[in-house]
Write an enzyme that holds these catalytic residues in place. Sequence first.
Site, PDB file in Angstrom:
ATOM      1  N   ASN A   9       0.829  -1.379   0.084  1.00 31.00           N
ATOM      2  CA  ASN A   9       0.072  -0.023   0.001  1.00 31.00           C
ATOM      3  C   ASN A   9       0.953   1.188  -0.138  1.00 31.00           C
ATOM      4  OD1 ASN A   9      -1.719   2.178   1.025  1.00 31.00           O
ATOM      5  ND2 ASN A   9      -3.123   0.860   1.939  1.00 31.00           N
ATOM      6  N   ASP A  11      -0.212   4.337  -0.170  1.00 33.88           N
ATOM      7  CA  ASP A  11      -0.908   5.619   0.293  1.00 33.88           C
ATOM      8  C   ASP A  11       0.164   6.668   0.958  1.00 33.88           C
ATOM      9  OD1 ASP A  11      -3.109   4.277  -0.640  1.00 33.88           O
ATOM     10  OD2 ASP A  11      -3.964   4.091   1.428  1.00 33.88           O
ATOM     11  N   HIS A  12       1.063   6.434   2.029  1.00 36.88           N
ATOM     12  CA  HIS A  12       1.797   7.100   2.727  1.00 36.88           C
ATOM     13  C   HIS A  12       2.968   7.734   2.080  1.00 36.88           C
ATOM     14  CE1 HIS A  12      -0.996   6.755   5.762  1.00 36.88           C
ATOM     15  NE2 HIS A  12      -0.882   5.256   5.848  1.00 36.88           N
ATOM     16  N   HIS A  45      -5.791   3.649  -1.641  1.00 34.11           N
ATOM     17  CA  HIS A  45      -6.987   4.072  -0.952  1.00 34.11           C
ATOM     18  C   HIS A  45      -7.434   5.256  -1.641  1.00 34.11           C
ATOM     19  CE1 HIS A  45      -9.873   4.466   2.960  1.00 34.11           C
ATOM     20  NE2 HIS A  45     -10.441   4.575   1.656  1.00 34.11           N
ATOM     21  N   ARG A  47      -9.476   8.049  -1.269  1.00 38.87           N
ATOM     22  CA  ARG A  47     -10.275   8.190  -0.015  1.00 38.87           C
ATOM     23  C   ARG A  47     -11.328   9.800  -0.458  1.00 38.87           C
ATOM     24  NH1 ARG A  47      -8.996   6.575   5.228  1.00 38.87           N
ATOM     25  NH2 ARG A  47     -10.631   7.561   6.064  1.00 38.87           N
ATOM     26  N   ARG A  51      -7.292  12.797   0.907  1.00 38.47           N
ATOM     27  CA  ARG A  51      -6.031  13.346   1.512  1.00 38.47           C
ATOM     28  C   ARG A  51      -4.815  12.719   1.090  1.00 38.47           C
ATOM     29  NH1 ARG A  51      -7.374   9.863   7.234  1.00 38.47           N
ATOM     30  NH2 ARG A  51      -9.686  11.025   7.055  1.00 38.47           N
ATOM     31  N   GLU A  72      -8.938   0.173  -2.783  1.00 38.85           N
ATOM     32  CA  GLU A  72      -9.526   0.395  -1.655  1.00 38.85           C
ATOM     33  C   GLU A  72     -10.607   1.588  -1.852  1.00 38.85           C
ATOM     34  OE1 GLU A  72      -7.127   0.683   1.616  1.00 38.85           O
ATOM     35  OE2 GLU A  72      -6.283  -1.074   1.761  1.00 38.85           O
ATOM     36  N   THR A 103      -8.490   3.705   8.446  1.00 40.15           N
ATOM     37  CA  THR A 103      -9.560   2.583   8.292  1.00 40.15           C
ATOM     38  C   THR A 103      -9.725   2.189   9.833  1.00 40.15           C
ATOM     39  OG1 THR A 103      -9.086   2.325   6.224  1.00 40.15           O
ATOM     40  CG2 THR A 103     -10.973   1.066   7.141  1.00 40.15           C
ATOM     41  N   GLU A 153     -10.602  -9.488   2.965  1.00 38.98           N
ATOM     42  CA  GLU A 153      -9.483  -9.074   3.514  1.00 38.98           C
ATOM     43  C   GLU A 153      -9.755  -8.884   5.181  1.00 38.98           C
ATOM     44  OE1 GLU A 153      -7.192  -5.824   2.231  1.00 38.98           O
ATOM     45  OE2 GLU A 153      -6.492  -5.204   4.044  1.00 38.98           O
ATOM     46  N   HIS A 192      -3.835  -4.562   7.560  1.00 38.55           N
ATOM     47  CA  HIS A 192      -3.904  -3.617   8.538  1.00 38.55           C
ATOM     48  C   HIS A 192      -3.299  -3.731   9.884  1.00 38.55           C
ATOM     49  CE1 HIS A 192      -5.329   0.091  10.262  1.00 38.55           C
ATOM     50  NE2 HIS A 192      -6.027   0.275   9.320  1.00 38.55           N
ATOM     51  N   GLY A 214       0.963  -1.366   4.402  1.00 38.79           N
ATOM     52  CA  GLY A 214       1.522  -0.029   4.005  1.00 38.79           C
ATOM     53  C   GLY A 214       2.415   0.855   4.675  1.00 38.79           C
ATOM     54  N   HIS A 215       1.794   1.204   5.997  1.00 41.78           N
ATOM     55  CA  HIS A 215       2.492   2.125   6.883  1.00 41.78           C
ATOM     56  C   HIS A 215       4.147   1.545   7.060  1.00 41.78           C
ATOM     57  CE1 HIS A 215       3.552   4.245  10.437  1.00 41.78           C
ATOM     58  NE2 HIS A 215       2.971   5.346   9.973  1.00 41.78           N
TER      59      HIS A 215
HETATM   60  N1  PXP Z   1      -5.838  -2.773   4.151  1.00 44.52           N
HETATM   61  C1  PXP Z   1      -6.886  -1.871   4.334  1.00 44.52           C
HETATM   62  C2  PXP Z   1      -8.379  -2.319   3.843  1.00 44.52           C
HETATM   63  C3  PXP Z   1      -6.484  -0.828   4.847  1.00 44.52           C
HETATM   64  O1  PXP Z   1      -7.363   0.225   4.769  1.00 44.52           O
HETATM   65  C4  PXP Z   1      -5.284  -0.241   5.122  1.00 44.52           C
HETATM   66  C5  PXP Z   1      -4.994   0.977   5.641  1.00 44.52           C
HETATM   67  O2  PXP Z   1      -5.046   1.902   4.483  1.00 44.52           O
HETATM   68  C6  PXP Z   1      -4.189  -1.247   4.993  1.00 44.52           C
HETATM   69  C7  PXP Z   1      -4.634  -2.566   4.657  1.00 44.52           C
HETATM   70  C8  PXP Z   1      -2.853  -1.219   5.305  1.00 44.52           C
HETATM   71  O3  PXP Z   1      -2.611  -0.977   6.578  1.00 44.52           O
HETATM   72  P1  PXP Z   1      -1.207  -0.522   7.265  1.00 44.52           P
HETATM   73  O4  PXP Z   1      -0.783   0.863   6.714  1.00 44.52           O
HETATM   74  O5  PXP Z   1      -1.453  -0.491   8.548  1.00 44.52           O
HETATM   75  O6  PXP Z   1      -0.337  -1.573   6.848  1.00 44.52           O
END
Ligand code: PXP
Length: 239
Positions: A9, A11-12, A45, A47, A51, A72, A103, A153, A192, A214-215
């Site tokens: 992921n 996103d960050h 994701h 959103r 953001r 997502e 989330t 998931e 997550h 992701g994070h």
């Molecule tokens: N899966 C879903 C459905 C999520 O919303 C997220 C966070 O955006 C992740 C996985 C990834 O989570 P993390 O960033 O904590 O690894």
Amino acid sequence: MGRVKLSVNVDHVATVREARKTNEPDPVAAAFLVELAGADGITIHLREDRRHISDRDLRLLRQTVKLELNLEMASTVEMVGIALQERPDQVTLVPEKRQEITTEGGLDVEGNFQQIAEVIRTLHRDGVPVSLFIDPDENQIKAAKDVGAHAVELHTGEYANAKGAARAAQLARVTRGAQLADQLHLLPRVGHGLTYQNVRDLVAIPEVREASIGHSIVSRAVLVGMEQAVREMIRLLER
Ligand code: PXP
């Protein structure tokens, strides 16, 4: 035995860009490095408040990424329209609240059955498979099957946050969830809060097929680079 597939992921990467509203770092560039490192998918994701990931990111990633692109999104009319236009390889439906940092919980499939069923029908009609992000609970998994999803998931946030005996209980909960999903022919995915420290116990669950992370990977990538961060995670996903 192979390994658990990894969807990274990004996103960050976009979060850092949006901290300055500039054009770097670019999640599209990050996705190339994820691909070079040998991951199996890219997750983003989009959103409602945009953001981090933007419509432009989704469009460019769709055009450039050769890995499985997992989008997502909330089950809104706007997002369904975007998904039908951009055609990701998979949509993961997630609950979304404006004020949340990330989330917070899984989808309530039972409580929103008709609406989710309609979104799944629309996306499946156009050949876009749908996974549902749900808590690892029997009722939600059975509802995911009944509503027509192809994958689930399982939300691992509570497992990730728990300590000691509570952690073992959460691991058992995810294990039962993955087993039930597998029995129902729903592809069992997890995601997550997963980190280099807590992912191995999930890899030990034979039914778990894919992880979305992701994070933790982006955090390590800031220090050691994206390719190395992804390679280190892939090694932990070997069975
Ligand atoms: N899966 C879903 C459905 C999520 O919303 C997220 C966070 O955006 C992740 C996985 C990834 O989570 P993390 O960033 O904590 O690894």
